[in-house]
Write a protein that holds these residues in place. Structure first.
Motif: not given
Length: 432
Positions: A273-287, A289-294, A334-335
């Motif tokens: 769940s940790v890995l999927y949560a991280a991948y979700t935010l990182v990958a979808f932010n690239r396309l 723009h979910l957040y400005d700073s990690p 917020h995440g």
């Protein structure tokens, strides 16, 4: 959707045996990458190919002969090394890596790679089976880059049963440039369709042609990709290929409505769940723009390291070491809110991701495969998909594979068990 697959690493782990077993069960998640098979590349293909789409999509760029399994016994050994059954093997197999033209998430021309496997001593005309693989963290965690591994075994199994195995590596994986747009069904679909076109162009070099009907399957992340390809084929996206049957396995078809809530509520295995949560935010932010700073979504010290872990150069084991053991230790308030909320850019993007079962009506036969007790893909995903299809008049049977653990993981075990079942089902359909 999701679902990170796993392979066993041949390197000695710094962890003890108990820890290694735990990592295999979770890690699942992200493939522990292995060295690619060393082969000599052939020159780029120069012959003309029918242009199906803009940018020459599906045009063959180059190919490599990766390996030959000269007999059914050799194939059986290959599958056994990956932990798969060999009860459907009838042919030896030749495996190739194809590099082909496709488009990226913005519709711009790019290239991708994939695995193409054909049976030896078989009929000239072959039916293609398209297999979409589960999630990996490293570019090499893809079918054309690994031999005798979890990620490539289903392709070999289908070829050994008399079909042409076709498996895209996806954008940004294998030999493809750039970063992988994880869980972006649109690009998974175009990469899968264009891989089929490249395989059709290449097949005559092996003395074969590909029939029109394509059997489509996929595991975990690849389950949604398979549905996306099936939808495209039935929608007439290609002038030659059409959908013959569809068999997704253990997918997160309702990622936003079922999978993410299960992860955040602690109903699934914590580390995955940790890995999927991280991948979700990182990958979808690239396309999107979910957040400005990690730091907005990831707690220290992970805010300065997590994004780099998903660069295609880090292994699953490195992700395991570089992330905490619980979602609450990874995410800021917020995440967590971004993953939970039903409005906003992520929720909007996930509505597109989650439409694979809801916005079309399959006319080809469909079976949904899953395993009760799956620790990574909440089984409610399959229930939701079945209900959505039934609402559109499609009664897709759910095949519960039972207690089918592989390396301590029910999720991984579902792919192993489903492969033999799907090979047999597709074979029965071909004989009709």
């Amino acid at each position: 959707m999701v679902i990170l697959t796993s392979t066993s690493s041949r390197k000695r782990s710094p962890y003890g045996g108990r820890r290694r077993a735990q990592m295999a069960a979770v890690c699942c998640c992200l493939l522990l990458s292995a060295p690619a098979v060393a082969t000599a590349a052939t020159p780029p293909v120069a012959h003309a190919q029918e242009q199906h789409k803009e940018h020459g999509r599906g045009t063959l760029v180059s190919f490599e002969r990766l390996y030959t399994l000269a007999s059914p016994q050799a194939v059986a050994g290959e599958l056994g090394a990956a932990g798969f059954e060999n009860d459907t093997v009838r042919h030896g197999v030749v495996a190739y890596r194809l590099v082909y033209r496709t488009i990226d998430v913005y519709g711009r021309p790019t290239t991708a790679s994939g695995l193409f496997a054909i049976p030896l001593n078989s009929e000239r005309r072959l039916q293609a089976v398209s297999f979409a693989h589960g999630t990996g963290s490293h570019k090499d965690d893809s079918p054309s880059m690994q031999r005798a591994k979890f990620v490539s075994a289903p392709v070999i199994a289908h070829a050994a049963a008399g079909a042409a195995g076709v498996a895209p590596d996806y954008l940004g994986m294998g030999k493809g440039p750039g970063l992988h747009p994880w869980m972006d069904v649109g690009s998974e679909t175009t990469a899968s369709l264009d891989m089929l076109r490249a395989a059709r162009a290449f097949a005559p070099r092996t003395g074969h042609t590909l029939e029109r009907d394509v059997m489509v399957t996929g595991f975990s992340q690849g389950a949604s990709a398979a549905l996306g390809l099936g939808r495209a084929l039935e929608g007439g996206a290609d002038r030659w290929f059409r959908l013959g049957a569809l068999a997704p396995v253990s997918g997160a078809y309702d990622f936003g409505g079922t999978e993410l809530p299960a992860m955040l509520e602690g109903k699934l295995e914590p580390k995955s769940s940790v890995l999927y949560a991280a991948y979700t935010l990182v990958a979808f932010n690239r396309l999107h723009h979910l957040y400005d700073s990690p730091g907005e979504v990831f707690r220290a010290p992970y805010d300065s390291t997590v994004e780099a872990l998903f660069d295609g150069a880090h292994t699953g084991e490195q992700l395991m070491r570089g992330t905490p053991g619980a979602v609450d230790d990874l995410l800021t308030e917020h995440g967590r809110h971004l993953l939970a909320q039903r409005t906003g850019p992520l929720a909007e993007a996930l509505r597109t991701t989650d439409a694979v079962c809801t916005d079309w009506t399959p006319h080809a036969p469909v079976r949904l495969y899953m395993a009760t007790g799956d620790e990574q893909a909440a089984t409610g995903n399959t229930e939701t998909c079945k209900a959505a299809l039934l609402k559109r008049g499609v009664d897709a049977p759910v095949i519960d594979l039972g207690a089918v653990d592989h390396q301590g993981s029910r999720h991984l075990g579902s792919n192993v068990a489903a492969t033999s079942s799907i090979v047999r089902w597709f074979g029965e359909l071909r004989q009709r």
